[in-house]
Each structure stands twice: as C-alpha cells, then as structure tokens.
Design a protein around this motif. Structure first.
Motif, PDB file in Angstrom:
ATOM      1  N   CYS A   1       0.826  -1.212   0.000  1.00  0.00           N
ATOM      2  CA  CYS A   1       0.000   0.000   0.000  1.00  0.00           C
ATOM      3  C   CYS A   1       0.862   1.265   0.000  1.00  0.00           C
ATOM      4  CB  CYS A   1      -0.911  -0.003   1.233  1.00  0.00           C
ATOM      5  SG  CYS A   1      -1.869   1.481   1.431  1.00  0.00           S
ATOM      6  N   PHE A   2       0.597   2.175  -0.936  1.00  0.00           N
ATOM      7  CA  PHE A   2       1.359   3.428  -1.010  1.00  0.00           C
ATOM      8  C   PHE A   2       0.501   4.591  -0.519  1.00  0.00           C
ATOM      9  CE2 PHE A   2      -0.656   2.766  -5.151  1.00  0.00           C
ATOM     10  CZ  PHE A   2      -1.319   3.962  -5.357  1.00  0.00           C
ATOM     11  N   GLN A   3       1.127   5.734  -0.295  1.00  0.00           N
ATOM     12  CA  GLN A   3       0.429   6.965   0.107  1.00  0.00           C
ATOM     13  C   GLN A   3       0.083   7.757  -1.160  1.00  0.00           C
ATOM     14  OE1 GLN A   3       0.026   8.049   3.788  1.00  0.00           O
ATOM     15  NE2 GLN A   3      -0.004   5.845   3.486  1.00  0.00           N
ATOM     16  N   PRO A   4      -1.197   7.926  -1.477  1.00  0.00           N
ATOM     17  CA  PRO A   4      -1.572   8.494  -2.774  1.00  0.00           C
ATOM     18  C   PRO A   4      -1.337  10.001  -2.878  1.00  0.00           C
ATOM     19  CG  PRO A   4      -3.520   8.153  -1.437  1.00  0.00           C
ATOM     20  CD  PRO A   4      -2.377   7.570  -0.666  1.00  0.00           C
ATOM     21  N   GLN A   5      -1.307  10.486  -4.111  1.00  0.00           N
ATOM     22  CA  GLN A   5      -1.246  11.927  -4.357  1.00  0.00           C
ATOM     23  C   GLN A   5      -2.590  12.546  -3.996  1.00  0.00           C
ATOM     24  OE1 GLN A   5       0.328  13.118  -8.149  1.00  0.00           O
ATOM     25  NE2 GLN A   5      -0.638  15.123  -8.104  1.00  0.00           N
ATOM     26  N   LEU A   6      -2.551  13.778  -3.478  1.00  0.00           N
ATOM     27  CA  LEU A   6      -3.762  14.466  -3.059  1.00  0.00           C
ATOM     28  C   LEU A   6      -3.936  15.760  -3.849  1.00  0.00           C
ATOM     29  CD1 LEU A   6      -3.214  14.035   0.787  1.00  0.00           C
ATOM     30  CD2 LEU A   6      -4.611  12.602  -0.698  1.00  0.00           C
ATOM     31  N   ALA A   7      -5.157  16.255  -3.892  1.00  0.00           N
ATOM     32  CA  ALA A   7      -5.442  17.496  -4.619  1.00  0.00           C
ATOM     33  C   ALA A   7      -5.274  18.694  -3.698  1.00  0.00           C
ATOM     34  CB  ALA A   7      -6.865  17.460  -5.174  1.00  0.00           C
TER      35      ALA A   7
ATOM     36  N   LEU B   1       4.749   3.307 -13.154  1.00  0.00           N
ATOM     37  CA  LEU B   1       4.358   4.395 -14.054  1.00  0.00           C
ATOM     38  C   LEU B   1       4.329   5.771 -13.379  1.00  0.00           C
ATOM     39  CD1 LEU B   1       1.358   2.725 -15.954  1.00  0.00           C
ATOM     40  CD2 LEU B   1       3.796   2.706 -16.553  1.00  0.00           C
ATOM     41  N   THR B   2       4.713   5.856 -12.099  1.00  0.00           N
ATOM     42  CA  THR B   2       4.596   7.137 -11.396  1.00  0.00           C
ATOM     43  C   THR B   2       5.477   8.226 -12.005  1.00  0.00           C
ATOM     44  OG1 THR B   2       6.249   6.411  -9.772  1.00  0.00           O
ATOM     45  CG2 THR B   2       3.932   6.093  -9.205  1.00  0.00           C
TER      46      THR B   2
ATOM     47  N   ARG C   1       2.927  12.181  -7.738  1.00  0.00           N
ATOM     48  CA  ARG C   1       3.782  12.475  -6.582  1.00  0.00           C
ATOM     49  C   ARG C   1       3.153  11.891  -5.323  1.00  0.00           C
ATOM     50  NH1 ARG C   1       5.513  18.765  -7.695  1.00  0.00           N
ATOM     51  NH2 ARG C   1       5.894  18.550  -9.926  1.00  0.00           N
ATOM     52  N   LEU C   2       3.792  10.874  -4.794  1.00  0.00           N
ATOM     53  CA  LEU C   2       3.271  10.165  -3.631  1.00  0.00           C
ATOM     54  C   LEU C   2       3.180  11.089  -2.418  1.00  0.00           C
ATOM     55  CD1 LEU C   2       5.376   6.911  -4.003  1.00  0.00           C
ATOM     56  CD2 LEU C   2       2.941   7.125  -4.467  1.00  0.00           C
ATOM     57  N   ASN C   3       2.048  10.977  -1.714  1.00  0.00           N
ATOM     58  CA  ASN C   3       1.844  11.667  -0.446  1.00  0.00           C
ATOM     59  C   ASN C   3       2.090  13.177  -0.547  1.00  0.00           C
ATOM     60  OD1 ASN C   3       1.017  11.606   2.227  1.00  0.00           O
ATOM     61  ND2 ASN C   3       3.085  11.360   3.026  1.00  0.00           N
TER      62      ASN C   3
ATOM     63  N   ARG D   1       0.368  17.049  -1.712  1.00  0.00           N
ATOM     64  CA  ARG D   1      -0.796  17.841  -2.085  1.00  0.00           C
ATOM     65  C   ARG D   1      -0.253  19.050  -2.833  1.00  0.00           C
ATOM     66  NH1 ARG D   1      -5.914  17.704   0.059  1.00  0.00           N
ATOM     67  NH2 ARG D   1      -5.290  16.617   1.960  1.00  0.00           N
ATOM     68  N   ASN D   2      -0.224  18.959  -4.169  1.00  0.00           N
ATOM     69  CA  ASN D   2       0.406  20.033  -4.947  1.00  0.00           C
ATOM     70  C   ASN D   2      -0.531  20.565  -6.015  1.00  0.00           C
ATOM     71  OD1 ASN D   2       0.782  18.387  -7.459  1.00  0.00           O
ATOM     72  ND2 ASN D   2       2.110  17.183  -6.105  1.00  0.00           N
ATOM     73  N   ASP D   3      -0.041  21.566  -6.749  1.00  0.00           N
ATOM     74  CA  ASP D   3      -0.897  22.282  -7.709  1.00  0.00           C
ATOM     75  C   ASP D   3      -1.155  21.525  -9.005  1.00  0.00           C
ATOM     76  OD1 ASP D   3      -0.972  24.289  -5.867  1.00  0.00           O
ATOM     77  OD2 ASP D   3       0.610  25.480  -6.781  1.00  0.00           O
ATOM     78  N   ASP D   4      -0.626  20.306  -9.130  1.00  0.00           N
ATOM     79  CA  ASP D   4      -0.920  19.525 -10.336  1.00  0.00           C
ATOM     80  C   ASP D   4      -2.369  19.036 -10.337  1.00  0.00           C
ATOM     81  OD1 ASP D   4       1.636  19.811 -11.382  1.00  0.00           O
ATOM     82  OD2 ASP D   4       2.396  18.069 -10.294  1.00  0.00           O
ATOM     83  N   TRP D   5      -2.917  18.836  -9.133  1.00  0.00           N
ATOM     84  CA  TRP D   5      -4.330  18.511  -8.968  1.00  0.00           C
ATOM     85  C   TRP D   5      -4.918  19.555  -8.018  1.00  0.00           C
ATOM     86  CZ3 TRP D   5      -4.727  12.529  -7.693  1.00  0.00           C
ATOM     87  CH2 TRP D   5      -4.097  11.792  -8.710  1.00  0.00           C
ATOM     88  N   ILE D   6      -6.028  20.192  -8.412  1.00  0.00           N
ATOM     89  CA  ILE D   6      -6.641  21.231  -7.573  1.00  0.00           C
ATOM     90  C   ILE D   6      -8.143  20.991  -7.480  1.00  0.00           C
ATOM     91  CG2 ILE D   6      -6.985  23.709  -7.215  1.00  0.00           C
ATOM     92  CD1 ILE D   6      -4.546  24.238  -8.944  1.00  0.00           C
TER      93      ILE D   6
END
Length: 993
Positions: free
Chosen positions: A298-304, A449-450, A511-513, A515-520
C-alpha cells in the motif's frame, strides 16, 4: 580473564537477555509470531538493552519540542536570534537538534530498533496496531470509573464535558481532552513522580487495549496505566491513544532525521515498521526499483490542493504551453479513495489475486474480494472481464462510491460499507452497491508508471481495462484551455448533486503523499453571510431527464410578499420567483417531497398564468416558467444554501442564488413562516453592512501597518465628521434601546461573544446611544470585561457599577424581540451583567434572577438554558398533572405536539430490551408512554436498535399479538431525529432495521 572483564561480560549478557525478553513481550503477541517476523525481516535490528523509560519521551522530546514551538516576540526574539557571542540557532535548527539528540541517545543506550519509540511518537502512522475503538467520551467514562469519582462532581463534569469551559477549570483546557484529563488526574494521582514503565511495556499494554475493544475489558488496562503513571505521563498516553500528538514536529521531520530515504519508503509502503527495520543504518540507501511502488504494498496516494481564490489563478498553475495548452476537468467523487492491486497468482482460484487499500492504508480486501471467485467479494466476482488480455499485474487509483441502480445515481457518502456488506451476502439483491471509478494507473506489467506523465498513465489505463457497467468504470474527464470553461462544468455537477471538480495537469508526474498544484479541487463556496441557509417556499417544479425522467427533479422557489403588498390587495399566498434548485437532494428527500405534495401539483398554463399565487420574472414573457406549480399553502419549505447572490432579470426578485444547493426539508415550517421579500432584503442589507464594516477594519489595519500616526479624535454619537479617518460611520439605529444614554466603553468583550472595543461602540451607536471618552458624568454607563489599569482604578474607588458588554447585547436582542420600543432596558443580572458592583449595593440585583440564575426579564437562548440545567443540583422529582397542562394548551388553540417537549404525546411505545436508557428517557421526557409489556390493542410504535438480534423475535410477537392497526417498528434513530428536528419525523425513513 581479568575480574573486571568477566563482570563486564556478565553485565552485557544480562542486558542482552533482558532486551530479548522485552522484544519477545512486544512482538510475540502480535499478528505475526517471532519466527514469522524473522523470516519476513531477516536483517531487522535487535536492541542490546531494554527500552528507555516511558517518561523519557516527554522529558527529552515532547516538552522540549513544544517549548521550541512557542514563538517569542519583541526583544525576546531579538535576544534569541542574537546571543552574547553571535547569532543563535533558529527554531528549525533547535527542533532538529532535539530530535537528533534523542535518536543518538537511543542508538547508544538501547540499540538500532527505534520502532517501539517511533510508534508512540507518531501513532497516527502506525498501521500495525489496530484502532482502540476509544473516543473522548468513552475514555472519559472509563477514567471516571477508574478514579472512582462522581460523574456529577466538578471533576466528573469537567471530564465528561471536556469541550465546554469547566467548572473551576482552566478555560484553556476546553476542547483539549488530554489537557482536561491532566487537570483532573493531578488532583488524585497514584504517583506524583514519573513512573517506572518502559516504552516496551507501554506498547505491550496498548496492543492489549486495541484487542480488548469492549469497555469492560479496556477498563482494567487503563487502570494499570493509572496506577503506574503520573498525571503528565497519562496526558501523553491519552494523546497517543487518540492519535492527536501535535508535538511541535511532523513525521516528515522525524523520518528525515532517522534516514534520508525514510519518507520515501513510508510513502511507497505505508509501513512504519519497515521504515524502522529496513533503514536503521543511515549509510545504506534505497536504490533503483526499491524507491518505487510495489505490488501488494500500500502506497500513500497523491492528493489534490485546496481551491484557490479564482478560477484564473487555478488555471495558471496548470503549466500550460503553446504546444500543449490543455488541462483536464474531472468530476470530484463523493466516496472513499481506494487503490486496487492485481497480480498473477496460480495458487488462487482464477489465477489473479487482488488487494484493496484506503487512503489511510486500511486493508479492505476482505470486503471487495481477493479473487474473481471469492464468494465474499462485493466487487471482484463481478469484474472477470474488466482486464484486457496480457495484463499480468496492475495498480489502479480511484474512488469507491455507492451506486443506486434503481435511481441510476450516486448515493451520498456514508453508505459505502453498508452497501458492500449487503452485496457480499446477496450479490443479486438489486440494492445499493459499490462502484469503483478509476482515474489513474500507477503500475502495469512490472513497470512503475509514477514517473510518467498523467497523459501517458491515462493511455496505459485505457488500454488495460474495460468498463463493467456500474461496477468498474474508467472515470471520464473533459479537456479545457480557458478558466471560463470551468464554471459551466461546475454548474452541471452541482445540479447532479455531486461534490465539485478536480483540475489536473496532464503533463505532471504522480507524486506520492503530496498535495500540490498539479491537482486542484474546485468546490462552490457557499455563502454564510445570510446565516447557514435560506428557508424558501417551493412554488413550481420541473421534470427531469435521463434517470430522473418522468419525475420532478428541480424546483422553483420563491419569497412571500410582505404585509404592505397584502394591504394593497395582494393574495397573502402570493410569491415572487427567486431561484431554481436541483442539487443536493437524496433519493429519500425526493420521496418525502413527493409524499408531502402528492395530488397538489397543477399543470402550468402559460396562457392563464396563476398570477394570484406566482409572479415570474420578465413580466408577460414568464421567464423560468415551471412545468407544474403549487399553491403555497399546499407546498413545502426548503432550506437552501448557495455560493452567492447575483442580479438577473430571469426571476421576479431581480436577484437569484448562484449554485443553490438543497440542504434539508423544513418540516417544522409552513408557507407562512418561510422567508418573505422584505425579510430577505433586510438580511441582504445587514450582510452588506457587515461587509462594509469588515472592509473598514481591513483598511484601518492597513493604515496602521503603514506606520503613519494620526491624532485620534473624540467622536460623539451624532457628531461624526464625514472625513474623519478614525470615525466609524453611523448607519442609523437598529433599535432605540439606548436612546438618550451615554456609554464609556473601556475594554473589549471576552464572553459570551468575543467583540472588539470598536464593535461594542458601534453597537451602542447603532441602537440609539452616545459613546463618550470619559467617566466624569455620573449618569454615564461604564462598560468593561477585563481588569485593565483604568478599570481597576474605578473599582478601587467603589463609587460606580461597571457593566459587562453582555448586558448591551442582551438589551439589544430583547429590544429586537419586542419591536425595538424605547425603555426596554434589562435589569442587571449579578453574574452575567455586572463586572463590578459597589459595596453599598450589596445583594440589590440578586432578585433579578431566580435561584438558578435564570432571568425574570430576559429570554435565554438554548445554550444558556442547557448550561443552567447542568449546574442545577439533583432534586427529588415533583409530581405535576401533565394532562391538565396539555388540556390548557388545547383550550388556547395549541396542538399537543406543538412543543418539542410534548412531541410524543399520545404515543405508546414498546421498547425491546436492547434499546438504550437514553432513548427511553428522551421518549418519556417528550411525553411519550413507554410500556414494559406488549399489548396489541394500545401500542402504536415498537422501538428496536438498528442491527438488533431481537428483530425476528419482535416481528413474530407483533404478528401474533397485534390487533387492529399494526404498530410501526422503527429504529432508535427515529426518536433522536424527531427530537433534533423538533417534530415527529415520517417513520418510513426509519424502518430499515
């Protein structure tokens, strides 16, 4: 061998033996045996000595970190920055130094296995220990029993009501449960000095606590902690149990100091144990494939990222280029973030093994299935055709949502697990079920694929999986290039009752774990300036399309005309159109609305519009005409929230709500109590006034920051200068409560409402009073809520009473309730209204309240009344004739259940044995009759807890003994919801046992 060498060798052997025994105690009772741990982690470190005492954690780590977190200011800050011999360390450097010192000492005195300590330092990241099932309320009850204190005593009350300011308790501890526990335990500790428990012993007891689950099994463990720890140790232990540490440093800081690759390993594995056991040597680094996501790990997902101020600002973060100007718009789903892992495994039926984990790394494989042929699977047994040939292994990122196949729509969050369990037990039941919506692919056929762009990952996703209708679907997106393309999409998703949107940069890596501007995220920001919501009346309906076809899916809402229009000949029921709303309704809300209005809708005839009841925008053009309309007296009131109010010619008011969203049906309101035109514009004017006041404060703050000092003028009510820089503009009185009176305001207000001195002065002026800058006039009312120098001087003179600001606010409120007539000044209440009383007045004001502090002249608010009730001493219940009271109500035209305290009058309720005592008391309190023996001729309702094992027995008893009309079998939630809504709720909603 020398005697000293022999003694040293013996000491080492003893320490090694003690360390081994302690390690067996910690790890020998978990999910894996010691042999299994050695097999899975063959190179894991072993400590050479026993773990440190538990109190070392807060003495050497937590307290120093928290002291460093407290930011000094002024000359103190200057002294810390510049010491006697040059610059001193920054807070960040000090923080790192404290943690480095602790880790270094652990390695030296204990060994390289820091896992026992780190799982207590960052307990929210420890996935190996299960949840305790303990929240503040339950833990408070256990502590009250352990310490053998009366729950109605001051300390018992403070512990069980930890969110409220305590009785003789520090107000700073309100809302801090662990801090409140420290206060109570400090008065009756079993130990005053730190205890002798080691970190290993604490971990072993916490493991037992997490397994115990039931309160009666957990209490002896908490009692053991209480006997062996002092108050400060227990305070930190409670924070660990609640997983609310806040020690002045994040887990990222601890990870970074422990090992350069620690954060990366945690992000790809979600395992604190692995971080400690695989990276105990800072010289050994993760390389190549070890740094990427892995199957069944289990990985830590990217957040918005959170929404920004404007659409344009969000689009500017998408890094558009001339060659690739696109960004993606996805619907934000209201479910649970879930990652799916699938790999080949010949040992399992079907040859494919699955794993499911939530964002918090909770394993849900048991629920959704481990294979295509898992008979307990809520999902995998339905997706045998979901993967293209050649897909050997894959990791997907998506959202698990609940789907209602009958309505063909998403069910609001909170029903997912129930739907999954129902699907497990009966896969063809036709009810709500889980639907997995996939929006990313992290791993495919042994390739991470990350590092690829989102566009490439999406291509891999679409070539790897097939949609399985309403079970397993690739989430759709729209391409856009301009900010102006976002709002129409947002309107659509809100109309469909979903959460909002997510903007994504298709050129970005995963990007694991982070919360960046790539997803808003993009959500409508609902206004609160008019209160929580607006209560408006439904005057029209529109039929829907698609899965809502054939039924009313959105509604036209209006505002009542006011008394002036009625006096000029208008129909009292006439309403002006205001807005349309179709978002936010649950299936049960539509059902209840249909139930309340069935048979009352009238087809809208444009040639004969119902002008006596409805007036639309556009005059004869009849803008936004509904398909059907309804008379206000036959209609319902909706509570609606919205993003903002905007001007329009489409609605008769000339204004409308942007992004209106249904909140709830107001069953407690009829058309006469819905919002009127006059009331709405009053709300609007008040909101605009508050905005202007905030703007003034912001402008004033800017002027102060500019450093320009201006002479402040004394401003008297009615004598403001138009261009005075510091004068607060007078907006005209709201009431005339303070007409002809002078007030000298000396401090801000601290309770019950926190207000600045300027705000209090504005309140006085807005309600007819004068603000002066001196106490010389004996008739001037002195106002203060803090003992500043000037206030203390006046108290010492013992010549004048000083009132609290709360008296002003209470007078204004009472004046508004009584139509603002002058002379409605409230008599002073000794505690609530008087900050200081002159000695000669003695107990002059005591007779203005009763023995419990309840005013004889003022309407108290519910929160205040509840506080009085909580402070009342327990007394013998006095009998009264309740039926006589209700008969008197009926004689004066009131229904028995018009008051919440009488809402269950006339109902006879039989409760099953497992119904809680609190629910029984609530029924009796609201005048329901609870019977112990079921008699079929009189019982109207049968109450059973949801999920009760008594249900079959109850149904059989009702079927055998009930005569005439069958009683309704409902859950406890019906009672609680009726009480919360202050009206009897429709039982249909609460028959799902």
């Amino acid at each position: 061998m020398a005697e000293d060498d022999v003694e040293m060798q013996n000491d080492t052997e003893v320490r090694d033996h003690e360390a081994a025994e302690e390690e067996h105690m910690m790890y020998g009772h978990g999910a894996m045996t010691e042999d299994e741990l050695n097999e899975k982690y063959p190179n894991r470190p072993h400590n050479h000595s026993k773990t440190s005492p538990f109190h070392e954690l807060y003495l050497s780590l937590f307290n120093p970190l928290n002291d460093n977190k407290k930011k000094p200011s002024g000359p103190f800050l200057a002294r810390r920055k510049q010491g006697p011999h040059g610059p001193k360390s920054s807070p960040n450097e000090i923080r790192r130094s404290i943690i480095e010192r602790f880790i270094s000492r652990w390695r030296k005195e204990v060994g390289h296995d820091i896992y026992p300590a780190l799982r207590l330092i960052v307990p929210e990241k420890d996935r190996d220990r299960g949840m305790y099932g303990l929240k503040e309320t339950t833990l408070g009850k256990i502590l009250v029993r352990v310490m053998k204190i009366d729950k109605n005593s001051e300390d018992g009350y403070n512990l069980l009501h930890w969110k409220l300011p305590g009785v003789k308790s520090s107000s700073a501890m309100a809302g801090d449960f662990a801090g409140r526990c420290f206060e109570v335990i400090s008065k009756r500790p079993m130990r005053t000095n730190p205890g002798d428990m080691t970190i290993a012993e604490v971990n072993e007891l916490l493991d037992r606590l997490s397994v115990a689950q039931k309160e009666e099994n957990q209490r002896p463990i908490v009692e053991e902690f209480y006997k062996r720890m002092n108050a400060e140790e227990l305070m930190w232990l409670i924070r660990m149990i609640l997983r609310q540490m806040k020690v002045g440093a994040s887990e990222k800081t601890f990870f970074d100091i422990w090992h350069p690759d620690a954060e990366n390993l945690f992000n790809i594995s979600s395992s604190l144990r692995r971080v400690c056991w695989e990276l105990y040597d800072p010289e050994l680094r993760l390389e190549g494939d070890e740094r990427g996501v892995k199957l069944m790990q289990c990985f830590q997902p990217q957040l918005a990222a959170f929404q920004m101020k404007s659409m344009e600002q969000m689009v500017s973060k998408m890094n558009q280029t001339e060659a690739d100007p696109y960004f993606w718009i996805e619907e934000k789903l209201d479910g649970e973030r879930m990652q799916l892992h699938m790999m080949e495994d010949d040992s399992i039926s079907g040859g494919k093994r699955f794993g499911f984990w939530s964002r918090k790394a909770k394993d849900y494989t048991y629920l959704y299935g481990n294979s295509f042929f898992d008979e307990n699977a809520a999902l995998t047994r339905h997706i045998k055709d979901a993967f293209h040939d050649g897909v050997r292994n894959i990791i997907l990122d998506g959202e698990m949502i609940t789907w209602d196949p009958k309505e063909d729509s998403i069910v609001p969050f909170g029903t997912l697990k129930t739907a999954a369990l129902a699907e497990q037990s009966n896969p063809f039941q036709g009810g709500n079920r889980p639907l997995y919506r996939i929006f990313d692919c992290m791993y495919l056929n042994d390739v991470d694929l990350t590092r690829y762009t989102l566009r490439k990952r999406r291509e891999a996703l679409e070539k790897s999986v097939r949609d399985v209708h309403r079970r397993f679907e690739v989430h759709k997106f729209d391409e856009a290039t301009q900010a102006s393309e976002i709002e129409p999409k947002l309107r659509n998703v809100i109309a469909e009752s979903t959460e909002g949107l997510v903007l994504k940069n298709p050129r970005s890596e995963y990007r694991l774990n982070e919360r960046n501007d790539d997803w808003i995220k993009v959500k409508p920001e609902y206004m609160t300036e008019f209160g929580e919501a607006l209560d408006c009346i439904v005057i029209g309906g529109y039929y829907g399309s698609g899965h809502r076809g054939g039924r009313l899916s959105s509604f036209l809402c209006g505002l009542r005309v006011d008394e002036t229009a009625v006096s000029q000949g208008a129909n009292p029921q006439k309403c002006f159109s205001f807005f349309k709303v179709g978002g936010g309704f649950a299936a049960q809300d539509y059902a209840e609305l249909r139930h309340r209005t069935e048979g009352k809708w009238i087809d809208y005839d444009a040639s004969k519009p119902p002008k006596d009841f409805i007036e639309l925008g556009g005059g004869d053009r009849q803008y936004e005409r509904p398909d059907v309309w309804i008379k206000p007296k036959d209609s319902v009131v909706l509570s609606v929230k919205a993003a903002s109010v905007s001007t329009t010619d489409q609605f008769r008011i000339g204004l409308t709500l942007r992004f209106p969203r249904f909140k709830k049906l107001r069953g407690d309101k009829d058309w006469q109590s819905a919002l009127s035109v006059h009331e709405f514009f009053d709300l609007k004017r008040r909101a605009e006034g508050e905005r202007e006041e905030k703007k003034f404060k912001m402008d004033d703050a800017r002027k102060k920051r500019s450093g320009k000092k201006r002479k402040r003028e004394v401003v008297i009510q009615g004598q403001e200068k138009e261009k005075s820089g510091d004068a607060v503009a007078y907006a005209g009185p709201t009431t005339k409560v303070f007409e002809g009176m002078n007030f000298f305001v000396m401090t801000e207000a601290t309770k019950p409402l926190k207000k600045t001195k300027a705000e209090i002065e504005q309140l006085v002026k807005a309600n007819g009073g004068n603000v002066v800058a001196s106490e010389k006039d004996p008739s001037t009312v002195l106002v203060a809520d803090r003992k500043l120098v000037k206030v203390a001087s006046l108290i010492k003179r013992d010549e004048r009473n000083i009132v609290r600001p709360s008296w002003l606010y209470d007078c204004v409120r009472q004046g508004e309730l009584d139509l603002g007539r002058p002379g409605l000044l409230l008599p002073f209440e000794p505690v609530r209204h008087l900050f200081s009383t002159v000695t000669s007045n003695g107990s002059k004001f005591d007779d203005n309240v009763d023995e419990f502090g309840d005013s004889y002249a003022r309407d108290v608010v519910p929160e205040e009344l509840l506080e009085m009730f909580n402070k009342m001493p327990v007394r013998v219940k006095r009998e009264y004739d309740g039926d006589e009271v209700l008969e008197q109500m009926e004689e004066h035209g009131h229904e028995f259940n018009a008051l919440p305290g009488c809402m269950f009058h006339g109902l006879v309720i039989y409760c099953s044995e497992d119904v809680s005592a609190d629910v029984r008391r609530l029924l009796e309190f609201a005048h329901g009759r609870v019977v112990e023996v079921f008699r079929g001729t009189e019982v109207t309702h049968v109450l059973v807890p949801k999920g009760s094992n008594k249900l079959k027995e109850i149904r059989r008893m009702v079927a055998e003994k009930a005569t005439g009309k069958q009683p309704r079998i409902v859950t406890e939630a019906w009672v609680q919801r009726s009480w919360d809504e202050k009206t009897l709720m429709d039982e249909e909603r609460y028959t799902s046992i």
